[in-house]
Motif scaffolding. Structure first.
Motif, short mmCIF file in Angstrom:
data_model
loop_
_atom_site.label_atom_id
_atom_site.label_comp_id
_atom_site.label_asym_id
_atom_site.label_seq_id
_atom_site.Cartn_x
_atom_site.Cartn_y
_atom_site.Cartn_z
N GLN A 548 55.69 8.74 41.86
CA GLN A 548 54.28 7.87 41.24
C GLN A 548 52.59 8.49 41.48
N LEU A 549 51.75 7.94 40.82
CA LEU A 549 50.68 8.33 40.82
C LEU A 549 49.79 7.01 40.89
N PRO A 550 48.74 7.17 42.61
CA PRO A 550 47.74 5.69 42.49
C PRO A 550 46.30 5.98 42.12
N VAL A 551 46.69 5.12 41.30
CA VAL A 551 45.01 4.87 40.04
C VAL A 551 44.20 3.86 40.10
N ALA A 552 42.83 3.67 40.11
CA ALA A 552 41.72 2.69 41.27
C ALA A 552 40.14 3.06 40.32
N VAL A 553 40.01 1.96 39.62
CA VAL A 553 38.64 2.22 39.32
C VAL A 553 37.86 1.40 40.77
N VAL A 554 36.63 2.07 41.21
CA VAL A 554 36.13 2.12 42.31
C VAL A 554 34.69 1.93 41.57
N ASP A 555 34.19 2.07 42.58
CA ASP A 555 32.00 1.61 42.48
C ASP A 555 32.13 2.77 42.08
N GLU A 556 30.67 2.49 41.39
CA GLU A 556 29.84 3.89 40.83
C GLU A 556 29.19 4.68 42.52
N ALA A 557 30.21 6.31 41.58
CA ALA A 557 29.25 6.93 42.58
C ALA A 557 28.01 7.62 43.32
N PRO A 558 26.84 7.54 44.37
CA PRO A 558 25.87 7.80 44.57
C PRO A 558 25.34 8.98 43.94
N TYR A 559 26.05 10.03 42.92
CA TYR A 559 25.88 10.90 42.22
C TYR A 559 26.27 11.56 41.23
N SER A 560 26.34 12.35 40.49
CA SER A 560 26.71 12.79 39.33
C SER A 560 27.29 14.41 39.24
N LEU A 561 27.89 15.13 38.56
CA LEU A 561 28.19 16.49 38.96
C LEU A 561 28.40 17.03 37.54
N GLU A 562 27.53 18.08 37.06
CA GLU A 562 28.00 18.29 35.47
C GLU A 562 27.85 20.05 35.51
N ILE A 563 28.74 20.32 34.71
CA ILE A 563 28.78 22.54 34.50
C ILE A 563 27.20 22.59 33.60
N GLN A 564 26.91 23.21 33.75
CA GLN A 564 25.68 23.63 32.71
C GLN A 564 26.19 24.35 31.83
N LYS A 565 25.98 24.37 30.74
CA LYS A 565 26.74 25.05 29.65
C LYS A 565 26.93 26.37 29.54
N PRO A 566 27.38 26.83 29.33
CA PRO A 566 27.41 28.20 29.00
C PRO A 566 27.41 28.95 27.84
N GLU A 567 26.44 29.60 28.02
CA GLU A 567 26.18 30.37 26.54
C GLU A 567 26.37 31.76 26.50
N THR A 568 27.25 32.48 26.84
CA THR A 568 27.45 33.72 27.38
C THR A 568 29.01 32.97 27.75
N PRO A 569 29.87 35.02 27.55
CA PRO A 569 31.47 34.69 27.40
C PRO A 569 31.48 35.21 29.11
N LEU A 570 32.54 35.43 29.70
CA LEU A 570 33.38 35.38 30.38
C LEU A 570 33.79 36.92 29.89
N VAL A 571 33.92 38.13 29.54
CA VAL A 571 34.80 39.08 29.51
C VAL A 571 35.64 40.06 30.24
N ARG A 572 36.75 40.51 29.54
CA ARG A 572 37.40 40.81 30.95
C ARG A 572 37.28 41.99 31.55
N ASN A 573 37.18 42.08 32.78
CA ASN A 573 36.63 43.02 33.46
C ASN A 573 35.21 42.59 34.51
N GLY A 574 34.68 41.21 34.02
CA GLY A 574 33.50 40.88 34.60
C GLY A 574 33.17 39.78 35.09
N ILE A 575 32.08 39.31 35.36
CA ILE A 575 31.93 38.07 36.19
C ILE A 575 31.12 37.02 35.55
N PHE A 576 30.93 36.01 35.82
CA PHE A 576 30.19 34.87 35.51
C PHE A 576 29.36 33.40 36.61
N ASN A 577 28.15 33.20 35.78
CA ASN A 577 28.06 32.83 37.14
C ASN A 577 27.71 31.29 36.56
#
Length: 813
Positions: A548-577
């Motif tokens: 079983q898994l405990p789930v709760a709604v808690v107070d708003e966090a003092p920060y939020s995170l977002e991944i900057q939208k990737p505009e280019t692909p990650l190619v095979r044998n390649g890297i992506f920041n």
């Protein structure tokens, strides 16, 4: 929650906005079934207490008398339907969810231990069918006195180590029943069923007073060495025979004690429960039950005599077998004769100590000709000495199964059950351990209002394929699952829950499942996660299985995170920041740990980065293998920060990143040798796999800073990469391997970074010495004058290889 053994979890100490509550102690540690109990919870960050989250039904917080930062006082109601034993719980506050703790339910009312009771003469009076809540200090001994009639049973069970919340409070109890003359009539230190916690019983020989003594087995103790002592007229069996039965059937079982036994007919449930417990119904209620194995296989019960192969108990031919018996005396050996077909594959498992039997089973399977095919002693896992192995029948015939104890012991309670079943299709999932020596860390979903929390779920498939979807019924109001897909091609996926900004505080313990998309697939995936109940350092005393898994709604966090939208692909044998950006509430400047929750197969990255105090971003460098599947993937990161009152979690929304085939490829640059100080070229082919627009930049990566290699520009028409290598006196002689070419190709709104020509190698040699200038031929001497002495011959210029050979052949001093 399913639990194999009972006990309390180690609680890790934790360090204003939302908080991670710390439940460090309970008083009392349990309560009576069908009654209310006044419960005091101590710890930290408890002032916004909301509720207790129990993993089993029947518990309800009736009222909260007081709330403070380090203490909560409440009244807990325990329904009469609650089973005796331990139950997992967590504290839920408005701002977080605590680690697990165990709460014990007993059929008896609680009684507090009262000092002084450390001397036999000052024993504390108690009555039968009571549970004493006490503590053992250093070198302490607690005595209790009760009055009984001749022939009356005195049953005793102590919960000590299973209450441990911190290593310093771990108690290994010793319990004994004494007569009026201080002679021990029964005693127990350790047991197979409850490990370090003991139980014993005795039938009174006279009317009058008997005593129960409790101490730490090594006379240690502390203010945190708590115990629960159950004293009553109950019977406390060691084991049950047979040790298992077929689902949905009725059968007669015997509850086994060292000197006695009794039989009852039991009705088994129709659905499997790996932690099913049997309690005697014809006897006074006991404070705990016995584990009992449920299966889909009919029982085969041993028939004595069966201690030689020729007299082995014959099992009826079937697709699977459950062989049940008792090693009844020292040196006893049991044999079974089992018909098998050629090619049948069985998972064989001995269940003994797992179910409370003292037997250390050794199981051997012999062929129809008497040859040993398989044998195992301790392969069962869960820190038990049970056997486990796989068997493939090489031919049709009757095979012999031999069972004995490793040390040739035996007794009336040395019960065993040998299961031989074909591998069954199954699908389970669980999140991994996120840190060392703490299997509860981040094993919940405390979802902040307007935010998210994520867990990684890894799949274990056995003969099951196809796509599935997650089902989480009964989530708190305002909470939703962002993506329920569980593709059959993946070993795991992130599980992300999101709470609406206006979601009310609330909590629920849900049972997540995986449902097949194919209607013809009847296998349902279940959560099965092993966690530590009592662990001290690297020693694990008790473990449980969580579904079983405990789930709760808690107070708003003092920060939020977002991944900057990737505009280019990650190619095979390649890297992506992959850039992660944080939005901070005013006044919140603490560092934020950022975890990469999951990466698809063939993509790797560091598991964690940190956004420094006051900063707003960090970068994960993703690296793709040559065989990564080309498709769009959903990435998510999980944040953790100390907001002044403990850990605060918030995850990012999903961000889509596409993996693609590369635009270019190149062979490794073959070993290139050149002399220091002399410019040279490193050359390889370039194959354009997909045309691209504009100019790309290629640079040779992996050389020391003292070697200068200028980048070059390439286009879709370039056929060859030619890098000029420059060195000087600071450049070191030797070989540089594992070099590669990085090519940044303009695509979309950025650059697609490739790594090609992997494994290129450069060797620098020392410069060869210059050859001496040629000597002019001497003129012929004049008549009558002696000839000048001949000039010395010019030295021979040796190649580098010849110089090394001569050096190697030179005599050593």
């Amino acid at each position: 929650m399913k639990f194999r053994l009972l006990a309390a979890l180690l609680i890790a100490p934790l360090a204003a906005w939302a908080a991670y509550p710390d439940m460090s102690a309970l008083r009392p540690h349990g309560g009576q079934i069908g009654a209310d109990v006044k419960l005091t919870i101590t710890g930290a960050r408890l002032d916004d207490f909301e509720d207790l989250m129990f993993y089993t039904p029947g518990f309800k917080v009736k009222s909260v008398e007081s709330r403070a930062a380090n203490k909560v006082e409440l009244t807990l109601s325990i329904d009469k339907s609650v089973r005796a034993g331990n139950h997992v719980m967590r504290v839920r506050t408005k701002s977080g969810v605590s680690h697990m703790r165990q709460f014990f339910a007993s059929p008896f009312p609680n009684v507090e231990e009262k000092e002084p009771n450390s001397e036999f003469a000052g024993a504390q009076p108690i009555a039968l069918n009571q549970t004493v809540e006490g503590v053992i200090l250093s070198e302490d001994v607690d005595y209790f006195k009760l009055t009984v009639k001749k022939g009356q049973r005195i049953g005793v069970q102590v919960d000590g180590l299973r209450l441990a919340a911190i290593p310093q409070g771990a108690m290994d109890p010793y319990v004994a029943i004494l007569d009026k003359d201080r002679f021990e009539k029964a005693a127990s230190d350790d047991t197979i069923l409850h490990r370090q916690d003991g139980y014993c019983s005795f039938t009174a020989e006279y009317d009058g007073e008997y005593y129960v003594m409790v101490r730490e087995s090594s006379y240690r103790g502390s203010a945190n060495s708590f115990y629960r002592l159950h004293v009553g007229d109950f019977r406390r069996p060691d084991a049950i025979y047979p040790a298992g039965g077929k689902l949905g059937t009725k059968l007669t079982v015997r509850f086994l004690e060292p000197r006695d036994s009794f039989a009852e007919e039991v009705s088994l449930p129709a659905e499997d429960d790996p932690e099913f417990v049997l309690y005697p119904k014809s006897q006074p209620p006991a404070p705990s039950g016995n584990l009992f194995r449920l299966s889909t296989v009919d029982n085969t019960l041993e028939a004595e005599p069966n201690n030689v192969a020729e007299q082995g108990t014959v099992a009826a031919e079937a697709a699977a077998y459950a062989l049940n018996g008792i090693i009844g005396q020292p040196g006893d050996v049991d044999f079974f004769r089992v018909p098998l077909k050629k090619g049948q594959v069985f998972e064989c498992r001995a269940l003994a100590q797992t179910l409370g039997s003292p037997l250390d089973p050794v199981v051997t399977v012999l062929s129809p000709k008497g040859n040993s095919l398989a044998s195992n002693d301790d392969g069962g896992g869960m820190r038990r000495l049970d056997s486990r192995f796989r068997l493939t029948a090489p031919a049709d015939g009757v095979y012999t199964v031999r069972v004995t104890d490793h040390l040739e012991r035996g007794g009336v309670n040395f019960v065993y059950r040998i299961e031989m079943v074909a591998s069954q299709p199954s699908l389970t999932f669980a999140s991994p351990d996120y840190t060392v020596n703490d299997t509860s860390y981040r094993q919940f979903l405390a979802v902040p209002k307007g935010g998210r929390m994520a867990l990684r779920e890894n799949f274990t498939r056995n003969g099951v394929g196809g796509d599935y979807r997650f089902e989480l019924q009964g989530l708190p109001a305002g909470v939703k699952l962002l993506d329920d897909a569980a593709p059959g091609s993946l070993p795991g996926v992130p599980l992300v829950l999101e709470a609406a900004a206006d979601a009310p505080h609330g909590g629920a313990v849900v049972t997540p499942r995986l449902l097949p998309l194919d209607p013809n697939n009847k296998i349902v995936g279940q959560m099965r996660r092993t966690y530590d109940i009592v662990r001290i350092g690297n020693v694990i005393y008790y473990q449980g299985i969580e579904d079983q898994l405990p789930v709760a709604v808690v107070d708003e966090a003092p920060y939020s995170l977002e991944i900057q939208k990737p505009e280019t692909p990650l190619v095979r044998n390649g890297i992506f920041n992959l850039k992660v950006v944080a939005q901070r509430k005013e006044g919140f400047k603490a560092p934020i740990r950022v975890f990469m929750v999951w990466t698809p197969p063939g993509v790797s990255s560091l598991g964690e980065q940190t956004i420094p105090a006051g900063a707003t971003e960090c970068v994960f460098q993703l690296s793709a293998k040559a065989d990564v599947e080309a498709k769009a993937w959903k990435f998510v990161v999980q944040g953790e920060a100390d907001a002044g009152k403990g850990r605060v979690y918030n995850a990012s929304p999903f961000a889509e990143l596409v993996t693609e085939a590369p635009y270019v490829a190149a062979n490794a640059i073959p070993l290139t040798a050149m002399e220091v100080g002399t410019p040279g070229l490193m050359v390889t082919n370039l194959e354009v796999l997909r045309p691209f627009e504009g100019e790309a930049v290629a640079q040779l990566v992996g050389a020391p800073d003292t070697i200068r290699i200028a980048p070059i520009k390439v286009t879709k028409d370039t056929k060859e990469l030619r890098f000029t290598v420059e060195t000087d006196g600071k450049s070191r002689v030797g070989k540089t391997g594992n070099m590669f070419v990085q090519v940044d190709i303009p695509t979309g709104k950025g650059l697609a970074t490739h790594r090609i020509a992997l494994g290129s190698t450069l060797r620098l040699d020392a410069p060869r010495k210059a050859a001496p200038a040629p000597v002019a031929k001497a003129a012929a001497p004049a008549a009558g004058k002696p000839a000048a002495p001949a000039a010395a011959p010019a030295p021979v210029v040796l190649s580098r290889l010849e110089q090394l050979r001569l050096k190697n052949e030179a005599p050593k001093n």
